[in-house]
Design a protein around this motif. Structure first.
Motif, mmCIF file in Angstrom:
data_model
loop_
_atom_site.group_PDB
_atom_site.id
_atom_site.type_symbol
_atom_site.label_atom_id
_atom_site.label_comp_id
_atom_site.label_asym_id
_atom_site.label_seq_id
_atom_site.Cartn_x
_atom_site.Cartn_y
_atom_site.Cartn_z
ATOM 1 N N ASN A 285 0.834 -1.203 0.000
ATOM 2 C CA ASN A 285 0.000 0.000 0.000
ATOM 3 C C ASN A 285 0.871 1.256 0.000
ATOM 4 O O ASN A 285 0.605 2.205 -0.720
ATOM 5 N N ARG A 286 1.909 1.259 0.824
ATOM 6 C CA ARG A 286 2.802 2.406 0.902
ATOM 7 C C ARG A 286 3.522 2.638 -0.424
ATOM 8 O O ARG A 286 3.653 3.766 -0.883
ATOM 9 N N ILE A 287 3.969 1.570 -1.064
ATOM 10 C CA ILE A 287 4.665 1.696 -2.345
ATOM 11 C C ILE A 287 3.762 2.341 -3.385
ATOM 12 O O ILE A 287 4.165 3.269 -4.086
ATOM 13 N N VAL A 288 2.525 1.865 -3.479
ATOM 14 C CA VAL A 288 1.590 2.399 -4.482
ATOM 15 C C VAL A 288 1.221 3.845 -4.158
ATOM 16 O O VAL A 288 1.249 4.714 -5.035
ATOM 17 N N GLU A 289 0.902 4.125 -2.905
ATOM 18 C CA GLU A 289 0.486 5.477 -2.532
ATOM 19 C C GLU A 289 1.633 6.477 -2.629
ATOM 20 O O GLU A 289 1.436 7.617 -3.044
ATOM 21 N N ALA A 290 2.855 6.065 -2.269
ATOM 22 C CA ALA A 290 4.014 6.955 -2.380
ATOM 23 C C ALA A 290 4.360 7.240 -3.838
ATOM 24 O O ALA A 290 5.029 8.223 -4.146
ATOM 25 N N SER A 291 3.889 6.399 -4.726
ATOM 26 C CA SER A 291 4.153 6.575 -6.159
ATOM 27 C C SER A 291 3.075 7.408 -6.845
ATOM 28 O O SER A 291 3.114 7.598 -8.054
ATOM 29 N N GLY A 292 2.090 7.866 -6.096
ATOM 30 C CA GLY A 292 1.031 8.687 -6.663
ATOM 31 C C GLY A 292 -0.167 7.900 -7.143
ATOM 32 O O GLY A 292 -0.954 8.384 -7.948
ATOM 33 N N GLY A 293 -0.338 6.686 -6.649
ATOM 34 C CA GLY A 293 -1.462 5.854 -7.077
ATOM 35 C C GLY A 293 -2.315 5.412 -5.921
ATOM 36 O O GLY A 293 -2.151 5.875 -4.790
ATOM 37 N N TRP A 294 -3.230 4.520 -6.194
ATOM 38 C CA TRP A 294 -4.109 3.968 -5.174
ATOM 39 C C TRP A 294 -4.279 2.478 -5.439
ATOM 40 O O TRP A 294 -4.185 2.011 -6.557
ATOM 41 N N VAL A 295 -4.521 1.739 -4.358
ATOM 42 C CA VAL A 295 -4.724 0.289 -4.447
ATOM 43 C C VAL A 295 -6.168 0.045 -4.852
ATOM 44 O O VAL A 295 -7.084 0.689 -4.356
ATOM 45 N N ILE A 296 -6.360 -0.897 -5.782
ATOM 46 C CA ILE A 296 -7.709 -1.257 -6.207
ATOM 47 C C ILE A 296 -7.939 -2.735 -5.936
ATOM 48 O O ILE A 296 -6.999 -3.514 -5.868
ATOM 49 N N GLY A 297 -9.180 -3.106 -5.789
ATOM 50 C CA GLY A 297 -9.522 -4.507 -5.539
ATOM 51 C C GLY A 297 -9.571 -4.804 -4.057
ATOM 52 O O GLY A 297 -9.057 -4.052 -3.232
ATOM 53 N N VAL A 298 -10.190 -5.904 -3.734
ATOM 54 C CA VAL A 298 -10.345 -6.280 -2.335
ATOM 55 C C VAL A 298 -9.420 -7.416 -1.931
ATOM 56 O O VAL A 298 -9.162 -7.610 -0.755
ATOM 57 N N SER A 299 -8.926 -8.173 -2.878
ATOM 58 C CA SER A 299 -8.036 -9.273 -2.534
ATOM 59 C C SER A 299 -6.618 -8.929 -2.950
ATOM 60 O O SER A 299 -6.397 -8.135 -3.854
ATOM 61 N N ARG A 300 -5.674 -9.543 -2.269
ATOM 62 C CA ARG A 300 -4.277 -9.296 -2.575
ATOM 63 C C ARG A 300 -3.461 -10.564 -2.366
ATOM 64 O O ARG A 300 -3.829 -11.421 -1.578
ATOM 65 N N ALA A 301 -2.381 -10.642 -3.071
ATOM 66 C CA ALA A 301 -1.464 -11.768 -2.933
ATOM 67 C C ALA A 301 -0.383 -11.372 -1.924
ATOM 68 O O ALA A 301 -0.216 -10.186 -1.626
ATOM 69 N N PRO A 302 0.359 -12.327 -1.395
ATOM 70 C CA PRO A 302 1.397 -11.988 -0.413
ATOM 71 C C PRO A 302 2.462 -11.015 -0.940
ATOM 72 O O PRO A 302 3.003 -10.237 -0.178
ATOM 73 N N MET A 303 2.740 -11.050 -2.233
ATOM 74 C CA MET A 303 3.785 -10.196 -2.788
ATOM 75 C C MET A 303 3.287 -9.281 -3.901
ATOM 76 O O MET A 303 4.083 -8.671 -4.599
ATOM 77 N N ALA A 304 1.968 -9.151 -4.077
ATOM 78 C CA ALA A 304 1.454 -8.342 -5.181
ATOM 79 C C ALA A 304 0.123 -7.696 -4.810
ATOM 80 O O ALA A 304 -0.598 -8.191 -3.955
ATOM 81 N N VAL A 305 -0.147 -6.583 -5.487
ATOM 82 C CA VAL A 305 -1.392 -5.865 -5.299
ATOM 83 C C VAL A 305 -1.714 -5.156 -6.613
ATOM 84 O O VAL A 305 -0.816 -4.860 -7.395
ATOM 85 N N MET A 306 -2.998 -4.923 -6.860
ATOM 86 C CA MET A 306 -3.401 -4.162 -8.045
ATOM 87 C C MET A 306 -3.426 -2.688 -7.669
ATOM 88 O O MET A 306 -3.899 -2.319 -6.599
ATOM 89 N N GLY A 307 -2.924 -1.868 -8.560
ATOM 90 C CA GLY A 307 -2.921 -0.436 -8.321
ATOM 91 C C GLY A 307 -3.203 0.315 -9.605
ATOM 92 O O GLY A 307 -3.112 -0.235 -10.703
ATOM 93 N N ALA A 308 -3.550 1.594 -9.455
ATOM 94 C CA ALA A 308 -3.816 2.449 -10.613
ATOM 95 C C ALA A 308 -3.386 3.864 -10.269
ATOM 96 O O ALA A 308 -3.256 4.227 -9.100
ATOM 97 N N SER A 309 -3.158 4.652 -11.309
ATOM 98 C CA SER A 309 -2.773 6.041 -11.113
ATOM 99 C C SER A 309 -2.977 6.815 -12.403
ATOM 100 O O SER A 309 -2.969 6.250 -13.492
ATOM 101 N N ASP A 310 -3.149 8.115 -12.249
ATOM 102 C CA ASP A 310 -3.211 9.016 -13.397
ATOM 103 C C ASP A 310 -1.865 9.692 -13.635
ATOM 104 O O ASP A 310 -1.709 10.443 -14.586
#
Length: 103
Positions: free
Chosen positions: A48-73
């Protein structure tokens, strides 16, 4: 008389190609700006910190131990993710296709 063992290298080669080709298609897919991406990082990393510090947001409700879906403009979202600790950034649409999700 031919022995079945002599066909083993060809069979293993076909199985390898059938399993590796879809993975390579996902890893090699070009990222589309503004589309969801899969962010892969080290075990225990705060995704979450990696995505948010990069200017994006986490999407989806499920996550893997080493991965997450994210999006950004943000235009350089991929570069920012790498700077903040992401190991790999994969195309979210290509990964959903590989998993059988119709978009």
């Amino acid at each position: 008389m031919t022995r079945p063992v002599q066909f083993l290298p060809a069979i293993l080669g076909i199985v390898f190609c059938l399993t590796v080709t879809p993975v390579l298609a996902v890893v090699g897919a070009p990222l589309k700006e503004g589309e969801p991406v899969v962010v892969v990082a080290a075990p225990g990393a705060d995704l979450n910190r990696i995505v948010e510090a990069s200017g994006g947001w986490v999407i989806g409700v499920s996550r893997a131990p080493m991965a997450v879906m994210g999006a950004s403009d943000v235009e350089d979202f991929e570069d920012r993710l790498k700077e903040n600790g992401a190991w790999a950034i994969l195309d979210g649409e290509a990964l959903s296709w590989l998993c059988g999700v119709k978009t």
